[in-house]
Structures are given as C-alpha cells and as structure tokens.
Scaffold this motif. Structure first.
Motif, PDB file in Angstrom:
ATOM      1  N   SER A   1     -11.219 -14.035 -50.324  1.00 55.06           N
ATOM      2  CA  SER A   1     -12.654 -13.636 -50.092  1.00 55.06           C
ATOM      3  C   SER A   1     -13.245 -14.357 -48.905  1.00 55.06           C
ATOM      4  N   TYR A   2     -12.878 -15.352 -48.572  1.00 57.08           N
ATOM      5  CA  TYR A   2     -13.397 -16.269 -47.539  1.00 57.08           C
ATOM      6  C   TYR A   2     -13.092 -15.756 -46.216  1.00 57.08           C
ATOM      7  N   LEU A   3     -11.848 -15.213 -46.172  1.00 59.66           N
ATOM      8  CA  LEU A   3     -11.403 -14.418 -44.712  1.00 59.66           C
ATOM      9  C   LEU A   3     -11.945 -13.103 -44.672  1.00 59.66           C
ATOM     10  N   GLN A   4     -12.275 -12.430 -45.661  1.00 63.55           N
ATOM     11  CA  GLN A   4     -12.872 -11.092 -45.385  1.00 63.55           C
ATOM     12  C   GLN A   4     -14.184 -11.391 -45.070  1.00 63.55           C
ATOM     13  N   GLN A   5     -14.923 -12.258 -45.507  1.00 64.39           N
ATOM     14  CA  GLN A   5     -16.381 -12.602 -45.039  1.00 64.39           C
ATOM     15  C   GLN A   5     -16.478 -13.226 -43.692  1.00 64.39           C
ATOM     16  N   MET A   6     -15.437 -13.899 -43.293  1.00 65.16           N
ATOM     17  CA  MET A   6     -15.354 -14.364 -41.900  1.00 65.16           C
ATOM     18  C   MET A   6     -15.059 -13.328 -40.892  1.00 65.16           C
TER      19      MET A   6
ATOM     20  N   GLY B   1     -24.276 -11.289 -37.982  1.00 64.96           N
ATOM     21  CA  GLY B   1     -23.460 -11.408 -39.134  1.00 64.96           C
ATOM     22  C   GLY B   1     -23.620 -12.616 -39.924  1.00 64.96           C
ATOM     23  N   VAL B   2     -23.807 -13.880 -39.274  1.00 74.77           N
ATOM     24  CA  VAL B   2     -24.231 -15.058 -40.085  1.00 74.77           C
ATOM     25  C   VAL B   2     -25.431 -14.738 -40.898  1.00 74.77           C
ATOM     26  N   THR B   3     -26.173 -14.153 -40.443  1.00 71.06           N
ATOM     27  CA  THR B   3     -27.244 -14.058 -41.192  1.00 71.06           C
ATOM     28  C   THR B   3     -27.337 -13.317 -42.445  1.00 71.06           C
ATOM     29  N   PHE B   4     -26.508 -12.346 -42.524  1.00 68.81           N
ATOM     30  CA  PHE B   4     -26.057 -11.452 -43.709  1.00 68.81           C
ATOM     31  C   PHE B   4     -25.132 -12.074 -44.598  1.00 68.81           C
ATOM     32  N   ALA B   5     -24.352 -12.994 -44.119  1.00 76.43           N
ATOM     33  CA  ALA B   5     -23.428 -13.911 -44.881  1.00 76.43           C
ATOM     34  C   ALA B   5     -24.181 -14.736 -45.655  1.00 76.43           C
ATOM     35  N   VAL B   6     -25.379 -15.488 -44.855  1.00 81.59           N
ATOM     36  CA  VAL B   6     -26.214 -16.477 -45.569  1.00 81.59           C
ATOM     37  C   VAL B   6     -26.932 -15.766 -46.755  1.00 81.59           C
ATOM     38  N   LEU B   7     -27.495 -14.619 -46.292  1.00 77.06           N
ATOM     39  CA  LEU B   7     -28.204 -13.792 -47.259  1.00 77.06           C
ATOM     40  C   LEU B   7     -27.474 -13.520 -48.595  1.00 77.06           C
ATOM     41  N   GLU B   8     -26.148 -13.049 -48.220  1.00 78.70           N
ATOM     42  CA  GLU B   8     -25.329 -12.645 -49.583  1.00 78.70           C
ATOM     43  C   GLU B   8     -25.011 -13.887 -50.274  1.00 78.70           C
TER      44      GLU B   8
ATOM     45  N   TRP C   1     -24.694  -6.016 -50.256  1.00 81.24           N
ATOM     46  CA  TRP C   1     -23.811  -5.010 -49.812  1.00 81.24           C
ATOM     47  C   TRP C   1     -22.389  -5.343 -49.658  1.00 81.24           C
ATOM     48  N   HIS C   2     -21.590  -4.634 -49.925  1.00 81.93           N
ATOM     49  CA  HIS C   2     -20.106  -5.100 -49.696  1.00 81.93           C
ATOM     50  C   HIS C   2     -19.741  -5.377 -48.212  1.00 81.93           C
TER      51      HIS C   2
END
Length: 185
Positions: free
Chosen positions: A50-55, A92-99, A106-107
């Motif tokens: 899950s971490y690798l997918q997000q990164m 990308g980082v902004t979306f990751a923090v929001l998630e 969003w997926h």
C-alpha cells in the motif's frame, strides 16, 4: 557517493581527495537519517505494498509526463520540465496528505491519472509561456509534433522476428495492463 559524484558535482567530475570522500560520507549519513525518520510514516500504512503504491502514484506521473512530452514534442523547454516536475510532485504530495487525512477518497490510480493530466497541461502551457518570456512567441507548428524518437535509438536497426521485437511485447504489456485495469477498476 553516486549522488555526490553524478548529480551534485557533475561539472567537476571526477573529484578525488579526502574532502570529496568526506562530503560523500556526510551526504550518505544525512540520507540515512532521513530514511530512519521516514520509517514511522511507512509503518502507518496498512502494508508495504500500500505504501509503495501511494509513493509511486506521487512520484511517477510528473516524471512520465516530462519524459513522454520531451520525447514527442520539440516545443518542450527545460523551464517547463522543471516546473512540471516540481508542481506535479507537490500536487501528488498534496493529494497523498489529503487522503491520509481522509479528505480525498479517490483510488491511487485515479489520483495518478488526474495528476498526469494536470502535469500534461502544465507542461504544454509552461512551454508556450516560457518561449514567450524568452522574447520569441512560440506558435505550435506541425514540426513541433513530430516524433523525435526512432527505433534506431534502441539498436533495432536490423530486422528481428516479430516475437523478438520490442513493439510486439510493448503492445502485449499495454493490452494486459488495460485488461487488468478494466477488470478491477
């Protein structure tokens, strides 16, 4: 050491001596400290995959857009590439923090597609704008859209049987990836 020699001091390469070695060791120590500090972030994910997918969803879209647009469009500028990389990764980082804060639902593949689209628009717009700041207005022409890449760059100048050609396997890969996305999306 690679970061030190290849990226930080490429104009003075090869650098040798005790000062260079000390600098490379300090850089390695600093990067290890960042990795240690980052470990709790990795632990907060449900799993390593899950971490690798997000990164990858954060890191890959801006890089892929810059590479593809740079290969296919002669109008791409250096300033546009840097702007696309910087703002694309920031997005990308902004979306990751929001998630992570459960404000974005969003997926990660959908988010990566959105970031890719924004980066594509950003690359084209900033290229056109950077041309105008350089004192010459850039009006896209047909020659700008010619492909600058050709198969001879990969050593495919001599003919190969169809089953050994990279385009055949590329099409298989794209087809299977599309099938998986359609099946599981």
């Amino acid at each position: 050491a690679l970061l030190h020699y290849d990226f930080l001091h490429p104009s003075r390469h090869p650098q040798e001596g005790p000062a260079s070695l000390a600098h490379a060791r300090l850089l390695t120590l600093g990067l290890m400290a960042v990795a240690i500090a980052w470990a709790p972030v990795i632990a907060s994910f449900p799993g390593l995959f899950s971490y690798l997918q997000q990164m990858f969803a954060i890191a890959v879209p801006p890089i892929a857009v810059v590479m593809v647009v740079g290969l296919l469009w002669a109008g791409m500028t250096t300033a546009s590439a840097w702007a696309t990389l910087g703002l694309g990764h920031l997005l990308g980082v902004t979306f990751a923090v929001l998630e992570r804060q459960q404000l974005w639902d969003w997926h990660f593949l959908e988010t990566a597609g959105l970031v890719s689209g924004v980066c594509l628009c950003l690359a084209v717009i900033t290229s056109v704008v950077s041309h105008s700041f350089q004192g010459r207005a850039h009006r896209p022409q047909a020659s700008d859209w010619t492909v600058r890449w050709n198969p001879s760059m990969l050593g495919m100048a001599k003919p190969y049987p169809w089953f050994k050609h990279y385009l055949f396997w590329s099409m298989i890969f794209v087809g299977l990836t599309t099938a998986l996305l359609v099946q599981f999306a």
